[in-house]
Motif scaffolding. Structure first.
Motif, PDB file in Angstrom:
ATOM      1  N   ALA A 130       0.836  -1.199   0.000  1.00 36.11           N
ATOM      2  CA  ALA A 130       0.000   0.000   0.000  1.00 36.11           C
ATOM      3  C   ALA A 130       0.874   1.253   0.000  1.00 36.11           C
ATOM      4  N   ALA A 131       1.929   1.221   0.835  1.00 39.30           N
ATOM      5  CA  ALA A 131       2.846   2.363   0.884  1.00 39.30           C
ATOM      6  C   ALA A 131       3.533   2.540  -0.466  1.00 39.30           C
ATOM      7  N   PHE A 132       3.914   1.422  -1.060  1.00 32.06           N
ATOM      8  CA  PHE A 132       4.574   1.480  -2.368  1.00 32.06           C
ATOM      9  C   PHE A 132       3.649   2.116  -3.398  1.00 32.06           C
ATOM     10  N   GLN A 133       2.400   1.607  -3.451  1.00 35.63           N
ATOM     11  CA  GLN A 133       1.448   2.122  -4.428  1.00 35.63           C
ATOM     12  C   GLN A 133       1.198   3.619  -4.198  1.00 35.63           C
ATOM     13  N   GLY A 134       1.170   4.036  -2.929  1.00 36.02           N
ATOM     14  CA  GLY A 134       0.974   5.453  -2.613  1.00 36.02           C
ATOM     15  C   GLY A 134       2.059   6.310  -3.244  1.00 36.02           C
ATOM     16  N   ARG A 135       3.314   5.890  -3.039  1.00 36.31           N
ATOM     17  CA  ARG A 135       4.423   6.684  -3.585  1.00 36.31           C
ATOM     18  C   ARG A 135       4.467   6.619  -5.104  1.00 36.31           C
ATOM     19  N   LEU A 136       4.178   5.422  -5.645  1.00 33.83           N
ATOM     20  CA  LEU A 136       4.192   5.274  -7.107  1.00 33.83           C
ATOM     21  C   LEU A 136       3.087   6.132  -7.733  1.00 33.83           C
ATOM     22  N   ALA A 137       1.877   6.085  -7.143  1.00 31.58           N
ATOM     23  CA  ALA A 137       0.749   6.835  -7.692  1.00 31.58           C
ATOM     24  C   ALA A 137       1.058   8.331  -7.706  1.00 31.58           C
ATOM     25  N   ALA A 138       1.711   8.822  -6.639  1.00 26.78           N
ATOM     26  CA  ALA A 138       2.063  10.244  -6.589  1.00 26.78           C
ATOM     27  C   ALA A 138       2.978  10.593  -7.764  1.00 26.78           C
ATOM     28  N   VAL A 139       3.942   9.715  -8.034  1.00 24.84           N
ATOM     29  CA  VAL A 139       4.871   9.957  -9.143  1.00 24.84           C
ATOM     30  C   VAL A 139       4.116   9.940 -10.476  1.00 24.84           C
ATOM     31  N   LEU A 140       3.234   8.948 -10.642  1.00 24.24           N
ATOM     32  CA  LEU A 140       2.496   8.823 -11.904  1.00 24.24           C
ATOM     33  C   LEU A 140       1.563  10.020 -12.106  1.00 24.24           C
ATOM     34  N   ASP A 141       0.921  10.475 -11.018  1.00 22.50           N
ATOM     35  CA  ASP A 141       0.035  11.638 -11.118  1.00 22.50           C
ATOM     36  C   ASP A 141       0.818  12.847 -11.622  1.00 22.50           C
ATOM     37  N   LEU A 201       3.519  12.865 -13.319  1.00 19.48           N
ATOM     38  CA  LEU A 201       3.994  12.681 -14.692  1.00 19.48           C
ATOM     39  C   LEU A 201       2.908  12.997 -15.708  1.00 19.48           C
ATOM     40  N   ASP A 202       1.673  12.725 -15.293  1.00 16.48           N
ATOM     41  CA  ASP A 202       0.533  13.014 -16.153  1.00 16.48           C
ATOM     42  C   ASP A 202       0.616  12.284 -17.497  1.00 16.48           C
ATOM     43  N   LEU A 203       0.988  10.995 -17.438  1.00 18.09           N
ATOM     44  CA  LEU A 203       0.990  10.143 -18.627  1.00 18.09           C
ATOM     45  C   LEU A 203      -0.036   9.048 -18.394  1.00 18.09           C
ATOM     46  N   PRO A 204      -0.712   8.571 -19.445  1.00 17.15           N
ATOM     47  CA  PRO A 204      -1.550   7.396 -19.230  1.00 17.15           C
ATOM     48  C   PRO A 204      -0.666   6.213 -18.818  1.00 17.15           C
ATOM     49  N   ALA A 205      -0.941   5.661 -17.641  1.00 21.10           N
ATOM     50  CA  ALA A 205      -0.048   4.625 -17.116  1.00 21.10           C
ATOM     51  C   ALA A 205      -0.812   3.379 -16.716  1.00 21.10           C
ATOM     52  N   ARG A 206      -0.074   2.283 -16.606  1.00 17.35           N
ATOM     53  CA  ARG A 206      -0.629   1.004 -16.170  1.00 17.35           C
ATOM     54  C   ARG A 206       0.358   0.399 -15.195  1.00 17.35           C
ATOM     55  N   VAL A 207      -0.130  -0.034 -14.035  1.00 14.77           N
ATOM     56  CA  VAL A 207       0.741  -0.677 -13.061  1.00 14.77           C
ATOM     57  C   VAL A 207       0.365  -2.151 -12.999  1.00 14.77           C
ATOM     58  N   ILE A 208       1.336  -3.018 -13.231  1.00  7.94           N
ATOM     59  CA  ILE A 208       1.061  -4.462 -13.250  1.00  7.94           C
ATOM     60  C   ILE A 208       1.773  -5.129 -12.081  1.00  7.94           C
TER      61      ILE A 208
END
Ligand code: UDP
Ligand code: MG
Length: 326
Positions: A27-38, A40-47
């Motif tokens: 959950a912590a990982f996804q939180g930090r990753l999501a902040a980075v992706l937001d 970046l403002d690119l259409p992204a996919r996390v697998i």
């Protein structure tokens, strides 16, 4: 398989995350990753690839997928190992995706570095790898053995494998396509990443200690990993066995001549039991060593020839990503 920039539904960026018993940190990982992706403002996919975890990892992935439309998950039928988990994640990257990042789930690879990887990729590099300039929270012995491993690899391998570099890296569409084409069963991903070639660049970073949970590696596992790495990318050990054979035969030949000459000059006094034992034991040892080295390669050939799939998927999050055939 090849990049198709006109495919509007394809994300620009895919992030592949192998996870084995990582429930505490996901959950912590996804939180930090999501902040980075937001940002970046690119259409992204996390697998996320759940590598047969025995804790709540799959439940957590389900929750993350429900909360964020960018997230999808695959679950293996058992633990297949990190190399297989990464492979499955890379296979599941949607066609037409422009760039793919592979990153560990334990926050040792900071997601905040992704924009820097993207910057290098935009500058024209196909493989951008993150090299650790420092490692924290790891024992001195681990650092030492790991350093030794990279030095040995560097000297033996047929392709240059960047030292002190984990699996944290970015791949362009064509590097990904090349990698997806490599279906060997004995997978040493660090070597495969290097093997595909293309312009490669590196970004330095400080490796943080694990955020939570424990490392999945012990020394037995690391030893297997090191043997795997060396034997998949080098035949130097086979040549080494041959040269040891050549040298010992030369030595044995010279010694044989000496024995014959001595016997001719002074007769045979049936001395020399110690030297006889020494030679027999030494030759026996050398032969076993050479056999072991050959056996290692024969075993690997056997593993490849069975043509088993690299991994088996038990479950996917809904909506399901479509993995390519393994
Ligand atoms: N991992 C995996 N399958 C395994 C072992 C590890 O998918 O059998 C994942 C793990 O969840 C993590 C990454 O691989 O995301 C790196 O593992 P770890 O942190 O234990 O290795 P270390 O950083 O100590 O080398
Ligand atoms: Mg780790």
């Amino acid at each position: 398989m090849t990049a198709n920039p006109t495919d509007a539904s394809a994300p620009a960026l895919a992030v592949v995350v192998p996870a084995y018993n990582e429930a505490e940190v996901l959950a912590a990982f996804q939180g930090r990753l999501a902040a980075v992706l937001d940002a970046l403002d690119l259409p992204a996919r996390v697998i996320y690839v759940d590598d047969g975890s025995r804790d709540r990892t799959w439940t957590v992935i389900g929750e993350l997928a429900a909360a964020d439309a960018r997230v999808t998950g695959l679950r293996f039928s058992r633990n297949f190992g990190k190399e297989a988990a990464m492979t499955a994640g890379l296979d599941a990257v949607p066609a037409g995706c422009a760039a793919t990042v592979v990153i560990d789930a334990d926050l040792q690879d900071p997601p905040e570095l992704i924009p820097q990887l993207i910057e290098r990729w935009r500058a024209g590099y196909d493989v951008v790898y993150a090299t650790r300039s420092e490692r924290e929270g790891e024992s001195r012995l681990k650092k030492l053995t790991s350093a030794a491993f990279y030095r040995v690899m560097e000297r033996m391998s047929d392709v240059p494998i960047p030292r002190d570099t984990g699996d944290f890296r970015l791949l362009s569409a064509r590097a990904l396509a090349a990698l997806q084409g490599l279906r060997e069963r004995q997978r040493f991903m660090k070597g495969l990443f290097a093997w595909v070639g293309f312009p490669q660049a590196r970004v330095l970073y400080r490796r943080d200690p694990r955020a939570a949970g424990t490392t999945k590696w012990n020394y037995a596992r690391l030893w297997r990993f090191a043997v795997e790495g060396i034997t998949s990318f080098s035949t130097v050990p086979l040549r080494f066995a041959m040269w040891t054979g050549v040298l010992t035969s030369l030595f044995a030949f010279a010694y044989g001549i000496e024995v014959v000459i001595k016997a001719l000059l002074w007769g045979n006094a049936v001395a020399g039991y110690p030297s006889l034992m020494a030679v027999v034991l030494f030759l026996g040892g050398v032969q076993l060593l050479a056999l072991g080295v050959i056996g290692e390669y024969v075993g690997r050939t056997y593993g490849e020839i069975k043509q088993r799939p690299l991994y088996l998927i038990q479950e996917v999050t809904v909506p399901a990503p479509r993995p390519r055939a393994a």
